[in-house]
Design an enzyme around this catalytic site. Structure first.
Site, PDB file in Angstrom:
ATOM      1  N   ARG A 155      -6.062  11.899  -6.536  1.00 29.95           N
ATOM      2  CA  ARG A 155      -7.357  11.293  -6.223  1.00 29.95           C
ATOM      3  C   ARG A 155      -8.481  12.333  -6.200  1.00 29.95           C
ATOM      4  NH1 ARG A 155      -9.131   6.967  -2.747  1.00 29.95           N
ATOM      5  NH2 ARG A 155     -11.381   7.107  -2.656  1.00 29.95           N
TER       6      ARG A 155
ATOM      7  N   ARG B 247       0.814  -1.224   0.000  1.00 29.43           N
ATOM      8  CA  ARG B 247       0.000   0.000   0.000  1.00 29.43           C
ATOM      9  C   ARG B 247       0.846   1.272   0.000  1.00 29.43           C
ATOM     10  NH1 ARG B 247      -4.520  -1.701   4.500  1.00 29.43           N
ATOM     11  NH2 ARG B 247      -5.574  -3.310   3.299  1.00 29.43           N
TER      12      ARG B 247
ATOM     13  N   ASP C 243      -6.383  -2.851  -7.752  1.00 26.70           N
ATOM     14  CA  ASP C 243      -7.148  -3.419  -6.662  1.00 26.70           C
ATOM     15  C   ASP C 243      -7.359  -4.902  -6.949  1.00 26.70           C
ATOM     16  OD1 ASP C 243      -8.852  -2.600  -4.188  1.00 26.70           O
ATOM     17  OD2 ASP C 243     -10.129  -3.960  -5.319  1.00 26.70           O
TER      18      ASP C 243
ATOM     19  N   ARG D 158      -2.870   6.597   0.390  1.00 24.19           N
ATOM     20  CA  ARG D 158      -3.362   7.827   1.002  1.00 24.19           C
ATOM     21  C   ARG D 158      -2.386   8.522   1.937  1.00 24.19           C
ATOM     22  NH1 ARG D 158      -8.875   5.234   3.017  1.00 24.19           N
ATOM     23  NH2 ARG D 158      -7.544   3.394   2.975  1.00 24.19           N
TER      24      ARG D 158
ATOM     25  N   TYR E  80     -15.003 -12.327  -1.043  1.00 22.29           N
ATOM     26  CA  TYR E  80     -15.730 -11.098  -1.372  1.00 22.29           C
ATOM     27  C   TYR E  80     -16.922 -11.371  -2.290  1.00 22.29           C
ATOM     28  CZ  TYR E  80     -12.191  -7.968   0.618  1.00 22.29           C
ATOM     29  OH  TYR E  80     -11.361  -7.283   1.475  1.00 22.29           O
TER      30      TYR E  80
END
Length: 344
Positions: free
Chosen positions: A39, A26, A76, A30, A152
């Protein structure tokens, strides 16, 4: 294209190196103001993933800003179910949601086996990234492990228990295997597309490995990861199975080069269990990076001593958390570089 920094690839080959290589799960995310600026100019996470030029831009940012030894393509794991025909939404501050889930044989039959063209935006992003990196560092491609993707698709989103997904393993095992095989075939196609586009090595993320019992993991996850590793022969392969401490011996036997460890797995014990041949990756607790620099330095030193100077790629035991100070993350990277030089 010749790589200017091939430290990770030499480490994966088992060569003695001048220092320990380091990258972060990651890392393109962010924590970086530069990422947030990109973003904010788009409608959301999915548009960023599906816009190759922008995905390439945020892939490269950590190389320039943090000084990591590899880039990992910004994407992703849930692009695979979408390419198979099961659309997902990314809900801000909540995570992924599937409006439709897999419940029956007919649901599985409606799914297609994805091809690289179905994921052209990631393939194009890799091509752009490789060109713009110009050989500075290797580029990592990735995908989710079939069990994690299955979880998922059946559950419909994130969960503490994934009880619906786990229930299918008990109540309809044949259906579960059918879906897992379709995910596996799609994942192999996708990873081969990434490699053809320029990925130098790949990582398989089994994020929800730890919610399965050892017996279920051996039946419903490991065989499909094994298929992927056997099919990918072009580049080195890393498998990261979070919380799967019980599977370390089995993971040590599959056809991959590197095993990722989370922060709850002791490096010395893991080396004994996995054996001498695999490269180990990890495994600092990400929360160490909330602390002062002196504590980060001490923790990095302990980590490097536990793994030893060879056959180790430094990383966190999971991904960087979004509220972390990117200055502390950069300090971690620099500390690994500096301390590991002195341990040679």
């Amino acid at each position: 294209m010749l790589l200017k920094n091939d430290l990770i690839l030499r480490t994966i080959k088992g060569e003695k190196t001048e220092r320990t290589p380091v990258w972060l799960m990651r890392q393109a995310g962010r924590i970086l103001p530069e990422y947030r600026a990109v973003r904010s100019a788009l409608s959301g996470f999915k548009e960023l993933v599906e816009t190759p030029e922008r995905a390439a831009e945020v892939t490269i940012q950590p190389v320039d800003i943090l000084g990591v030894d590899a880039a990992i393509i910004f994407s992703d794991i849930l692009v695979i179910p979408e390419a198979m025909g099961l659309t997902y939404e990314m809900i801000e501050k909540k995570g992924p949601r599937f409006p439709e889930t897999i419940k029956s044989k007919s649901d599985i039959e409606k799914l297609k086996v994805a091809e690289p063209d179905d994921l052209h935006y990631t393939i194009d992003a890799i091509k752009i990234t490789k060109k713009e990196l110009d050989g500075r560092v290797p580029l990592i491609g990735f995908a989710g492990a079939p069990w994690t993707i299955f979880a998922y698709m059946v559950e419909g989103g994130g969960s503490k228990t994934f009880s619906k997904a786990r229930a299918m393993l008990y109540t309809e095992p044949e259906l579960a295997h059918q879906l897992l095989q379709k995910i596996t075939d799609s994942t192999i196609n996708y990873l081969k597309g990434q490699i053809a586009a320029g990925a130098d090595f790949i990582q398989v993320f089994d994020s929800w490995a730890g919610i399965l019992s050892p017996e279920l993991y051996e039946t419903f996850s490991l065989p499909y990861i094994t298929q992927i590793c056997d099919a990918i022969t072009e580049v080195p392969k890393t498998v990261f199975a979070k919380d799967a401490y019980f599977a370390r011996k089995s993971l040590g036997k599959i056809n991959c080069n590197t095993i990722g460890l989370d922060w709850c797995m002791d490096p010395k014990e893991s080396r004994e269990i996995i054996g001498p041949d695999k490269i180990l990756q990890g495994n600092l607790d990400p929360c160490v990076l909330y602390g002062p620099e002196k504590d980060i330095e001490k923790a990095v030193k302990n980590m490097l001593e536990a793994f030893g100077p060879d056959k180790h790629i430094a990383n966190l035991g999971h991904g960087v958390y979004p509220d972390m100070d990117h200055g502390k993350v950069k300090f971690f990277v620099e500390t690994v570089k500096e301390l590991s030089k002195g341990m040679r």
